[in-house]
Motif scaffolding. Structure first.
Motif, PDB file in Angstrom:
ATOM      1  N   GLY A  63       0.830  -1.195   0.000  1.00 47.89           N
ATOM      2  CA  GLY A  63       0.000   0.000   0.000  1.00 47.89           C
ATOM      3  C   GLY A  63       0.856   1.234   0.000  1.00 47.89           C
ATOM      4  O   GLY A  63       1.940   1.247   0.605  1.00 47.89           O
ATOM      5  N   ARG A  65       0.750   5.538   0.530  1.00 48.87           N
ATOM      6  CA  ARG A  65       0.001   6.717   0.950  1.00 48.87           C
ATOM      7  C   ARG A  65       0.751   7.958   0.465  1.00 48.87           C
ATOM      8  O   ARG A  65       1.873   8.220   0.896  1.00 48.87           O
ATOM      9  CB  ARG A  65      -0.172   6.751   2.467  1.00 48.87           C
ATOM     10  CG  ARG A  65      -1.056   7.903   2.941  1.00 48.87           C
ATOM     11  CD  ARG A  65      -1.729   7.605   4.275  1.00 48.87           C
ATOM     12  NE  ARG A  65      -0.783   7.348   5.336  1.00 48.87           N
ATOM     13  CZ  ARG A  65      -1.103   6.747   6.495  1.00 48.87           C
ATOM     14  NH1 ARG A  65      -2.333   6.298   6.685  1.00 48.87           N
ATOM     15  NH2 ARG A  65      -0.192   6.558   7.430  1.00 48.87           N
ATOM     16  N   LYS A  71       2.952  10.584   4.570  1.00 49.79           N
ATOM     17  CA  LYS A  71       3.327   9.928   3.314  1.00 49.79           C
ATOM     18  C   LYS A  71       4.280   8.765   3.582  1.00 49.79           C
ATOM     19  O   LYS A  71       5.187   8.862   4.411  1.00 49.79           O
ATOM     20  CB  LYS A  71       3.976  10.933   2.370  1.00 49.79           C
ATOM     21  CG  LYS A  71       3.058  12.053   1.919  1.00 49.79           C
ATOM     22  CD  LYS A  71       3.777  13.014   0.988  1.00 49.79           C
ATOM     23  CE  LYS A  71       2.860  14.145   0.533  1.00 49.79           C
ATOM     24  NZ  LYS A  71       2.555  15.078   1.643  1.00 49.79           N
ATOM     25  N   SER A 244      -9.515   4.830   3.230  1.00 52.22           N
ATOM     26  CA  SER A 244      -9.185   4.425   1.870  1.00 52.22           C
ATOM     27  C   SER A 244      -7.932   5.115   1.394  1.00 52.22           C
ATOM     28  O   SER A 244      -7.673   6.277   1.734  1.00 52.22           O
ATOM     29  CB  SER A 244     -10.343   4.739   0.918  1.00 52.22           C
ATOM     30  OG  SER A 244      -9.991   4.458  -0.423  1.00 52.22           O
ATOM     31  N   LEU A 245      -7.154   4.391   0.590  1.00 53.05           N
ATOM     32  CA  LEU A 245      -5.994   4.974  -0.065  1.00 53.05           C
ATOM     33  C   LEU A 245      -6.365   5.618  -1.396  1.00 53.05           C
ATOM     34  O   LEU A 245      -5.519   6.197  -2.071  1.00 53.05           O
ATOM     35  CB  LEU A 245      -4.924   3.899  -0.294  1.00 53.05           C
ATOM     36  CG  LEU A 245      -4.221   3.413   0.974  1.00 53.05           C
ATOM     37  CD1 LEU A 245      -3.369   2.190   0.682  1.00 53.05           C
ATOM     38  CD2 LEU A 245      -3.387   4.507   1.598  1.00 53.05           C
ATOM     39  N   VAL A 279      -6.711   0.454   6.011  1.00 51.57           N
ATOM     40  CA  VAL A 279      -6.566   1.515   5.014  1.00 51.57           C
ATOM     41  C   VAL A 279      -6.664   0.851   3.646  1.00 51.57           C
ATOM     42  O   VAL A 279      -5.710   0.257   3.157  1.00 51.57           O
ATOM     43  CB  VAL A 279      -5.233   2.265   5.187  1.00 51.57           C
ATOM     44  CG1 VAL A 279      -5.199   3.500   4.295  1.00 51.57           C
ATOM     45  CG2 VAL A 279      -5.040   2.672   6.643  1.00 51.57           C
ATOM     46  N   ASN A 281      -7.009  -0.377  -0.139  1.00 48.33           N
ATOM     47  CA  ASN A 281      -6.757  -0.143  -1.555  1.00 48.33           C
ATOM     48  C   ASN A 281      -7.713  -0.959  -2.418  1.00 48.33           C
ATOM     49  O   ASN A 281      -7.643  -0.934  -3.641  1.00 48.33           O
ATOM     50  CB  ASN A 281      -5.294  -0.425  -1.936  1.00 48.33           C
ATOM     51  CG  ASN A 281      -4.777  -1.738  -1.385  1.00 48.33           C
ATOM     52  OD1 ASN A 281      -5.534  -2.689  -1.246  1.00 48.33           O
ATOM     53  ND2 ASN A 281      -3.497  -1.775  -1.066  1.00 48.33           N
TER      54      ASN A 281
END
Length: 608
Positions: A63, A65, A71, A244-245, A279, A281
């Motif tokens: 994942g 970000r 970040k 959510s990403l 989180v 994807n």
């Protein structure tokens, strides 16, 4: 990502050095031939390599970000060890947009850090991270390690172990037992790719583009799709937050009872706004549950209907007046008396000394008339500027609305923001020395908090004493996912003192008139099973009428997947013994993404 989300998400993983816990500093690098991600994560909540530099740790990116101040990316070892307590994934904090993609095989060199979201003072658990990284992409397009399934079978029924008393109640140094405790189970998956399937929504989508689901559909379920928080020992282990990403616009707008069908998958993170968070994807499809707002019944001619409603910082500049009016008229059926909490002064949060709220109240009353309701009259007492807490400059207070065609208010001069209302006995009956009046406003218990508003009403010849409350908020309490177990509820100290003062005042009324009808209501900011409620109830002076409902229906607020009681109506023995007492928590806000307040109103009907 859009700016409205950036400010909050940016608080999750900002520069690790600002909020790190004590680290063990190693003087030599840990080499790739001996260090894997599971060695970094270890078998406790904090890394055995915290403070050390690791070299060429290998894994697959799961994942990325790219927004906010958090970040970075997650990567995971595709060849796990045999220990279920050690996570195979970890977050790499890059501070700028990472130059990797999901499926990249990478090696990472950097320093291991334990970051505490929100800062050490919050009591939150820490997130193990690789900071100051050097990242080498070895190859692209690799298969991402299969997501670990999080479901009713995998999550233990016991929420958390008891903290180590020698460490102030912290669980940080305890060896994880993922088969025994839910928090240990989630921690053992920190940073890993996980998935939930066909998960029911238990907290609606909020302004920060997040929602909560449960992987245990039978766990303390309400008939409307939520999950009830019924005691300090029933923590609802199946709750998990979903972010959510992807783009905010693609995130589902869900209500309680909706379902994310199919698979929702992504790295498991931990943040200060709810703890363990998937989180995503990959987001499941939203299946609407068709939840509708509730409507209570109209009171009969001989019934007195009394309601409490927190209208959430209402001021003349808000666009919610028509909606609130419609709720009072159509969903609450125009109660005879309405205790309003969080009525702000005439210019809202502008901090210029304004304390009057007559324009706010008049605008609401006019909206109620326009919605087909009665022309309510009202009573309140303006607070001293900036002394009652709430939004700075807002000067929130409680306000009584009452229908003069059904109820009369007994006005008795002398009540103001600083004068304490008392109780006298006249011809064998209790009466207030001032109506309206404030209870013990100089008491330290009310510092930076709303003072209770007391008033006398008459319905069909019977006097009813009503006390409107907005007790100290739960802000500052440690979260359920705190490293300290059980968490400390520091806000209770002031709330208990407030409850003691209110109970003492009710006791004065009942000592003057044993059969007096007394109603204490409002945003109590605590649960019906809490010590705050027990102090208010005292030795039988009051009783929280929401306990007349089945346990699965006892909620007025929805927070982090827990449907819970914050708003209450407590009654004296003369009202409780009335067989006609009827209570309704009218669910019009807490379960919905388009709420006009975060509280559901409550209505009590009885025959004085």
């Amino acid at each position: 990502m859009p700016s409205k989300r950036t400010a909050r998400i940016g608080a999750l993983t900002v520069a690790a050095v600002c909020s790190t816990i004590s680290a063990v500093v190693l003087t030599t690098p840990a080499h790739a031939d001996t260090v894997h991600i599971h060695d970094i994560q270890g078998t406790t909540r904090t890394s055995p390599l915290a403070g050390a530099k690791v070299t060429d740790v290998a894994g697959i990116v799961t994942g990325v970000r790219t927004y906010g101040s958090s970040k970075g990316f997650w990567f995971q070892d595709p060849t796990p060890d045999a220990d279920p307590a050690t996570s195979e994934g970890v977050f790499v904090f890059t501070s700028s947009a990472p130059k990797v993609a999901v499926g990249d095989s990478v090696t990472v060199t950097g320093t291991i850090s334990e970051y505490v979201p929100g800062g050490v003072s919050t009591g939150n658990q820490s997130v193990t991270e690789v900071t100051k990284p050097t990242v080498t992409v070895v190859s692209n397009g690799n298969a991402v390690p299969a997501a670990t399934v999080v479901d009713a079978r995998s999550v233990p029924n016991t929420y958390a172990p008891a903290g180590d008393t020698a460490a102030g109640g912290s669980v940080n140094a305890l060896t994880l037992e993922p088969a025994n405790y839910a928090l240990d189970y989630y921690e053992s998956l920190e940073g890993m790719n996980v998935q939930v399937a066909d998960a029911r929504v238990v907290t609606a989508t909020d302004p920060y583009t997040e929602l909560w689901v449960t992987v245990k559909p039978r766990e303390h379920a309400t008939h409307r799709g939520g999950t009830v928080y019924g005691s300090y020992t029933s923590q609802n282990t199946g709750r998990i937050q979903i972010q959510s990403l992807g783009a905010t616009a693609d995130f589902p707008t869900a209500n309680v009872g909706d379902k994310l069908t199919g698979t929702t998958a992504g790295p498991l993170d931990y943040n200060q706004f709810g703890g363990y968070t998937l989180v995503a994807n990959q987001l499941g499809a939203l299946e609407k549950g068709g939840l509708e707002r509730e409507t209570t019944r109209k009171q009969a001619r001989g019934e007195l209907a009394v309601a409490t409603y927190n209208v959430e910082n209402l001021d003349p500049g808000d666009g919610t007046f028509a909606a609130h009016a419609s709720a009072i008229v159509n969903n609450l059926k125009s109660p005879d008396i309405v205790s309003l909490e969080e009525i702000q002064d005439n210019n809202g949060a502008t901090d210029d000394g304004t304390v009057s709220a007559d324009q706010t109240v008049r605008k609401l009353i006019d909206a109620i008339v326009a919605a087909g309701g009665p022309a309510y009259d009202w009573r309140s007492i303006d607070p001293v500027n900036d002394q009652d807490g709430g939004e700075p400059g807002g000067n929130i207070r409680q306000v009584f609305l009452f229908n003069p065609e059904r109820v009369s208010f007994t006005d008795r001069a002398g009540g103001d923001s600083t004068t304490a209302v008392g109780v006298t006995k006249v011809h064998g009956k209790a009466r207030l020395t001032a109506s309206p009046g404030r209870i013990d406003p100089a008491n330290e218990a009310w510092k930076s908090s709303r003072k209770p508003l007391a008033g006398e009403f008459v319905f069909r010849g019977h006097t009813v004493f009503v006390i409107a409350n907005h007790l100290n908020s739960k802000g500052g309490d440690q979260g359920l996912t705190s490293q300290y177990q059980p968490p400390t509820r520091s806000s209770e100290v002031q709330r208990h003192a407030q409850a003691t003062a209110v109970n003492a005042f009710v006791d004065e009324i009942l000592k003057s008139q044993k059969n007096a009808d007394v109603i204490t209501l409002g945003d109590i900011n605590d649960f019906e099973f809490s010590d705050t409620a027990k102090i208010l109830e005292g030795d039988g002076e009051l009783w929280s009428a929401i306990k007349s409902l089945p346990k699965s229906e006892r909620y007025t607020y929805d927070y982090q997947g827990n449907a819970q009681v914050l708003d209450q109506i407590l009654v004296s023995p003369s009202i409780r013994k009335d067989c006609g007492l009827e209570y309704d928590s009218v669910h019009i806000n807490s379960e919905f993404s388009d709420q006009i307040s975060d509280h559901d109103p409550q209505v009590l009907r009885f025959r004085p």
